[in-house]
Design an enzyme around this catalytic site. Sequence first.
Site, PDB file in Angstrom:
ATOM      1  N   CYS A 134       0.798  -1.222   0.000  1.00 54.03           N
ATOM      2  CA  CYS A 134       0.000   0.000   0.000  1.00 54.03           C
ATOM      3  C   CYS A 134       0.836   1.281   0.000  1.00 54.03           C
ATOM      4  O   CYS A 134       0.283   2.373  -0.124  1.00 54.03           O
ATOM      5  CB  CYS A 134      -0.924   0.004   1.209  1.00 54.03           C
ATOM      6  SG  CYS A 134      -1.788  -1.556   1.458  1.00 54.03           S
ATOM      7  N   GLU A 183      -2.402   5.244  13.338  1.00 52.87           N
ATOM      8  CA  GLU A 183      -2.016   6.458  12.610  1.00 52.87           C
ATOM      9  C   GLU A 183      -2.271   7.713  13.441  1.00 52.87           C
ATOM     10  O   GLU A 183      -1.428   8.615  13.479  1.00 52.87           O
ATOM     11  CB  GLU A 183      -2.764   6.543  11.287  1.00 52.87           C
ATOM     12  CG  GLU A 183      -2.352   7.740  10.447  1.00 52.87           C
ATOM     13  CD  GLU A 183      -2.851   7.684   9.012  1.00 52.87           C
ATOM     14  OE1 GLU A 183      -2.309   8.416   8.168  1.00 52.87           O
ATOM     15  OE2 GLU A 183      -3.793   6.906   8.736  1.00 52.87           O
TER      16      GLU A 183
END
Length: 402
Positions: free
Chosen positions: A162, A305
């Site tokens: 990704c 994140e």
Amino acid sequence: MRRVVITGQGTINALGQSAPATFEAFREGKCGIGPLDIRDVDRLAIQIGGQVHDYDAQSEFNRQEISLYDRFTQFALHSAREAIGQSGLTFTGELAAQSGVILGTSGGGLNTQDENYRAVYEEGKNRVHPFVVPKLMNNAAASHVSMQYNLKGPSFTVATACASSNHAMGQAFQFIRAGLATVMVTGGSESMLCFGGVKAWEGLRVMSKDACRPFSANRNGMVQGEGAAIFVMEEYEHARARGAEILAEVIGFAMTSDASDIVMPSRQGAARAISGALKDAKTPASAVGYINAHGTGTAANDKTECAAVSDAFGADADNLMMSSTKSMHGHVIGGTGAIELLSCIMALKDGVIAPTIGYEEPDPECALDVVPNEARKARVDVVLSNAFAFGGLNAVLALRRI
């Protein structure tokens, strides 16, 4: 070190088949995720995706070209045409030798693999088309772009799941900055929305059956998409000398490895990549106004994140806007970072922040400003684009308004 700017952009994705169409969809908070239209979809548990509809390959490529181009290559060529056309560049002589292509992909020619495995194993055929190998190889898109536009400098493909596009664009930036190239065509492309591609992802049990809701407490997984985005990166003085329109300046890049787990993300690895990009850009955290988040819509990614951003920015995290456009176009895997860079350019050039749509319930572990559901007008001078991949491979780009 030389300065690097972006002078062209092009795309095809579930939101639109050009950069302007995609920007308009970002502004409207449009959702490009819907029912999949693929063979044997009834055998899939996951039947939604960010699919490119109303795409006619025959209107863009002749019969011989289509026999050579997997869908991911077609998407790359479609996007490159728009980007290079906007840049106004023609690659001849010395410039051709000083210009190259670096693209990202993860699945490469997965549609070609899927079709031919089906032919051999399900239909019992004993022969396949002689172009199967050149059609499915991961470097096919980069090679065809280089041939189409006479790009004779460094050209290759990056495959880091990704983070592929961000790694590719970061390498292109570094090549120009170091004086190894004058112009680089870069970005990423992916088309994994075939039966085998979706079935494989189902096995990971990270997919949503209804929607992508990054950072929302009721999120239930990611949604795959497909498409491409391509950019023309150019040495600043070269662009200025020819009077090119400059869309944004690339000012920093960093990549790290978690070195911990093949699928679970690391807060520390992501934070080091973010801090590294700021250090490379020689820019304080307080200067950053917007982050395009990796934001997949899985609990592990979203929480990690947000924690990493808080670690890297400290008190300045409270002043950030951070959104995930995957909520609109889906997770385009190896091509996703390139499509997401479009939102960063829109933020810098147009002063419009793309939203995180599908946001319904606040999550105390994702307590940042995620620009929920509606685009926002705001002037920002510096932006980041995050990509955190399976395998623990992280890549973060920093851009500046110019």
